[in-house]
Design a protein around this motif. Structure first.
Motif, mmCIF file in Angstrom:
data_model
loop_
_atom_site.group_PDB
_atom_site.id
_atom_site.type_symbol
_atom_site.label_atom_id
_atom_site.label_comp_id
_atom_site.label_asym_id
_atom_site.label_seq_id
_atom_site.Cartn_x
_atom_site.Cartn_y
_atom_site.Cartn_z
ATOM 1 N N THR A 198 57.026 0.577 -9.140
ATOM 2 C CA THR A 198 58.148 1.311 -8.328
ATOM 3 C C THR A 198 58.319 2.652 -9.088
ATOM 4 O O THR A 198 57.647 2.858 -10.083
ATOM 5 N N ARG A 199 59.254 3.313 -8.452
ATOM 6 C CA ARG A 199 59.405 4.732 -9.300
ATOM 7 C C ARG A 199 60.176 4.638 -10.477
ATOM 8 O O ARG A 199 60.069 5.502 -11.398
ATOM 9 N N ALA A 229 48.886 1.522 -7.208
ATOM 10 C CA ALA A 229 50.309 1.850 -7.252
ATOM 11 C C ALA A 229 50.695 2.120 -8.636
ATOM 12 O O ALA A 229 51.829 2.907 -8.806
ATOM 13 N N THR A 268 57.218 9.757 3.542
ATOM 14 C CA THR A 268 57.891 8.876 2.559
ATOM 15 C C THR A 268 58.407 7.730 3.515
ATOM 16 O O THR A 268 58.751 7.702 4.762
ATOM 17 N N LEU A 282 55.878 0.882 -4.458
ATOM 18 C CA LEU A 282 54.820 2.087 -3.782
ATOM 19 C C LEU A 282 53.778 1.573 -2.987
ATOM 20 O O LEU A 282 53.007 0.508 -3.367
ATOM 21 N N GLU A 283 53.576 2.598 -2.012
ATOM 22 C CA GLU A 283 52.740 2.330 -1.102
ATOM 23 C C GLU A 283 51.623 3.653 -0.990
ATOM 24 O O GLU A 283 51.781 4.411 -0.127
ATOM 25 N N PRO A 284 50.893 3.826 -2.108
ATOM 26 C CA PRO A 284 50.194 5.088 -2.173
ATOM 27 C C PRO A 284 49.233 5.409 -1.209
ATOM 28 O O PRO A 284 48.848 6.544 -1.113
ATOM 29 N N TYR A 307 52.342 6.405 2.042
ATOM 30 C CA TYR A 307 52.976 7.574 1.959
ATOM 31 C C TYR A 307 52.854 8.633 1.174
ATOM 32 O O TYR A 307 52.405 8.125 -0.130
ATOM 33 N N ASP A 361 54.758 8.398 -2.103
ATOM 34 C CA ASP A 361 54.339 7.434 -3.018
ATOM 35 C C ASP A 361 52.987 7.562 -3.843
ATOM 36 O O ASP A 361 52.804 7.208 -4.804
ATOM 37 N N TYR A 362 52.242 8.228 -2.936
ATOM 38 C CA TYR A 362 50.681 8.780 -3.756
ATOM 39 C C TYR A 362 50.991 9.499 -4.748
ATOM 40 O O TYR A 362 50.640 9.228 -5.969
ATOM 41 N N GLU A 398 53.673 10.106 -6.669
ATOM 42 C CA GLU A 398 54.314 9.214 -7.532
ATOM 43 C C GLU A 398 53.476 8.186 -8.509
ATOM 44 O O GLU A 398 53.611 8.089 -9.688
ATOM 45 N N SER A 399 52.523 7.724 -7.825
ATOM 46 C CA SER A 399 51.335 6.636 -8.461
ATOM 47 C C SER A 399 50.570 7.600 -9.298
ATOM 48 O O SER A 399 49.894 6.778 -10.048
#
Length: 608
Positions: free
Chosen positions: A44-45, A85, A160, A176-178, A181, A184-185, A187-188
């Motif tokens: 997660t973030r 992720a 997002t 996260l679903e990179p 989204y 999410d990408y 952030e990963s």
């Protein structure tokens, strides 16, 4: 949007010292041993180990930051897990100049922290860091992990996920679903070594040595090379901010449409001023796109040319008068009426009670004459001191310039800073009770904001009513990369109330005279697709004429890689009828690194 000249942190400082005010406080066990970076980052973030001390986290140093208030280094695990992720990189905050070098293999013991750039009140996402570190060097001269290539194929089309309603719309706790989204990408990849190649510049280099590129060259491309922000659901996923870890003097000085050829490589960071940012340890080579400033068509003898131009806090001490004058004379072709926004008082930001702006305005008029333009006359109303927002002490206001050789101003006494202008019927025609006058200046909708200026003009025997506006800014709105999705646009509440008052005033003219020529123009601080614009337009009383342009030309401002509409000219049915008008968004500022304002002026030509 906040002005690019607003106060900011020191150049290239992309984070600040972690403090209680800007760090997510989480209760966690005392210590965790034997972890890898992907364990620290989690899926997660926010880190599952936030607030904990972690021991001997291994990795290779990929970059160091030796300047500003966020000194430290990026650490990456050369042996990644198989979960897309979980990021394999993390920033280690040392507070002082780090003693490690790129290529060092080290272990880090420290406390995991979730730092929120700008503080929690901004709604920004947090950046996972290891703070208060003890660093042990295992070996030196190691190969840096190969960068992850970010390109059109790797970045998802969706921007997002929607935030968790049980968490006030926050996405922080969502898995996260990179592959699904874009946010999410990105952030990963937080903290990892990443790379872009042959990317087009979509926001010019700013004074802080930053620019924006797109890795999706066909995504909402505008005619001149930018990326159009066309709706709240089309945020342009390929946008990415570029900064540099090197000397700012070496940073590319780019305009929109230029290209960073070759590869640009460095760690993925997240900062207060734009979110996900590639902090480049290696920059591509700038290739010019040859962008030129536009020039509008000269109005014919029978056409009235009306313009709006935000001159960005202009005061007598500024060095931009000649450049603004040249723009008005040459690029705008000396419009008959110019609504100026952000004219400051005679001593600018000095907060001593001065409200008059005659020195400022006359200096601009003289510069226009020197540039070969007409000797404009002008009308305005001085605001009450420190009541109209903007830079403290600056007393910004709207000003009408008009060419007395082409158009006359109807002076009608009674207008002042606190008296509301009204509309009366005289011989079957609409007439302002005061000209110039201010629209409902005591209404709470205008608290700490500019009040509209209304004026009555005559061109070739026909009356034209002009309402000059500068609605309240988007300051305080959450950014597109906020942890709250969709972001909260808190500034809309006041702007909607202001738009309703402007529409009501235009309607009061049209109720008296259905075929009246009414123009409401200025820096509306909102998009052509926004509810603000819908409220301004009402039930057909006004129509935003920028909508007459092809979609790829509908922009007046460029912010964080998104070209967008903030400045508008709205027209009444008598002007719109038959489409006997021409509209031009004259791109002379927003796309250029050497801009004299962050807004592009707008010009309307029509036959009253």
């Amino acid at each position: 949007m906040p002005s690019r000249s607003s106060a900011r942190l020191a150049a290239l400082t992309v984070a600040a010292v972690c403090s209680a005010a800007s760090t997510v406080a989480l209760t966690s066990p005392a210590q965790a041993d034997g972890l890898r970076i992907h364990d620290v980052q989690g899926t997660t973030r926010t880190s599952p180990y936030a607030g904990q001390k972690v021991t001997d986290v291994p990795g290779i140093v990929t970059a160091t930051r030796t300047y500003g208030s966020s000194r430290g280094f990026w650490l990456q695990d050369p042996t990644p897990d198989d979960n897309p992720a979980t990021s394999e990189g993390v920033f280690v905050f040392t507070s002082s100049t780090p003693k490690v070098a790129v290529g060092d293999s080290v272990t880090v013991t420290g406390t995991v922290s979730e730092y929120v750039p700008g503080g929690a009140s901004t709604g920004n996402q947090s950046l996972t860091e290891i703070t208060k570190p003890t660093v042990t060097t295992v070996s030196t001269g190691n190969a840096v992990p190969a960068p992850v290539v970010i390109d059109a194929k790797s970045v998802p089309a969706a921007y997002t996920p929607a935030g968790d309603t049980a968490a006030s719309g926050s996405v922080n706790a969502l898995a996260l679903e990179p592959k699904k989204y874009a946010l999410d990408y990105y952030e990963s990849l937080e903290g990892m070594n990443v790379q872009v190649a042959d990317t087009r510049v979509v926001t010019a280099t700013d004074p802080y040595s930053e620019l924006w590129v797109t890795v999706k060259p066909h995504e909402n491309r505008t005619r001149r090379g930018g990326s159009l922000y066309a709706s709240y659901d089309d945020q342009n996923t390929g946008r990415l901010q570029i900064q540099s870890l090197g000397a700012t003097a070496d940073f590319p000085v780019a305009n929109v449409g230029d290209t960073l050829t070759g590869t640009t490589t460095g760690p993925m960071d997240y900062n207060q001023y734009g979110g996900y940012t590639l902090v480049a340890s290696s920059l591509g080579t700038l290739k010019s796109g040859g962008l030129q400033r536009e020039t509008t068509q000269k109005q014919s003898r029978g056409e009235l040319a009306v313009a709006t131009y935000n001159v960005e806090n202009l005061d007598p001490s500024d060095a931009t008068f000649d450049a603004h004058a040249a723009a008005i004379v040459n690029n705008l072709q000396s419009p008959d009426i110019v609504s100026l926004e952000e004219i400051q008082d005679n001593n600018g930001a000095t907060d001593d009670g001065t409200v008059a702006a005659d020195v400022t305005v006359n200096k601009l008029i003289d510069a226009i004459v020197a540039a070969g333009g007409p000797k404009y006359d002008w009308r305005s109303i001085d605001p009450v001191n420190d009541q109209d927002g903007g830079e403290p002490g600056g007393n910004i206001r709207q000003v009408f310039l008009f060419n007395p050789e082409r158009v006359s101003f109807v002076d009608r006494a009674g207008g002042d800073s606190t008296t509301a202008v009204g509309v009366t019927k005289v011989h079957g025609k609409a007439q302002l009770t005061a000209s110039p006058g201010r629209v409902d200046p005591s209404n709470s909708a205008w608290t700490s904001s500019r009040k509209p200026l209304a004026g009555e003009f005559v061109f070739r025997g026909r009356t034209v009513f002009v309402i000059a506006n500068h609605l309240n800014s988007k300051g305080g709105d959450q950014g597109l990369t906020a942890q709250y999705q969709p972001p909260t646009r808190s500034s809309e509440v006041q702007r909607h109330a202001q738009a309703a008052l402007v529409n009501a005033f235009a309607k009061s003219i049209l109720d008296v005279q259905k075929n009246a020529n009414v123009i409401a123009l200025g820096d509306m601080n909102d998009f052509d697709f926004s509810d603000t614009t819908k409220i301004l337009q009402g039930d057909g009383e006004l129509w935003s004429a920028i909508q007459s342009l092809p979609r790829s030309e509908r922009y007046t401002y460029d912010y964080q890689g998104n070209q967008q509409v903030l400045d508008q000219i709205l027209i009444s049915p008598a002007i719109r009828r038959g489409c006997d008008f021409e509209y031009d968004s004259v791109h002379i500022n927003s796309e250029f690194h050497d801009q004299i304002s962050d807004h592009d002026p707008q010009v309307l030509r029509f036959r009253p």
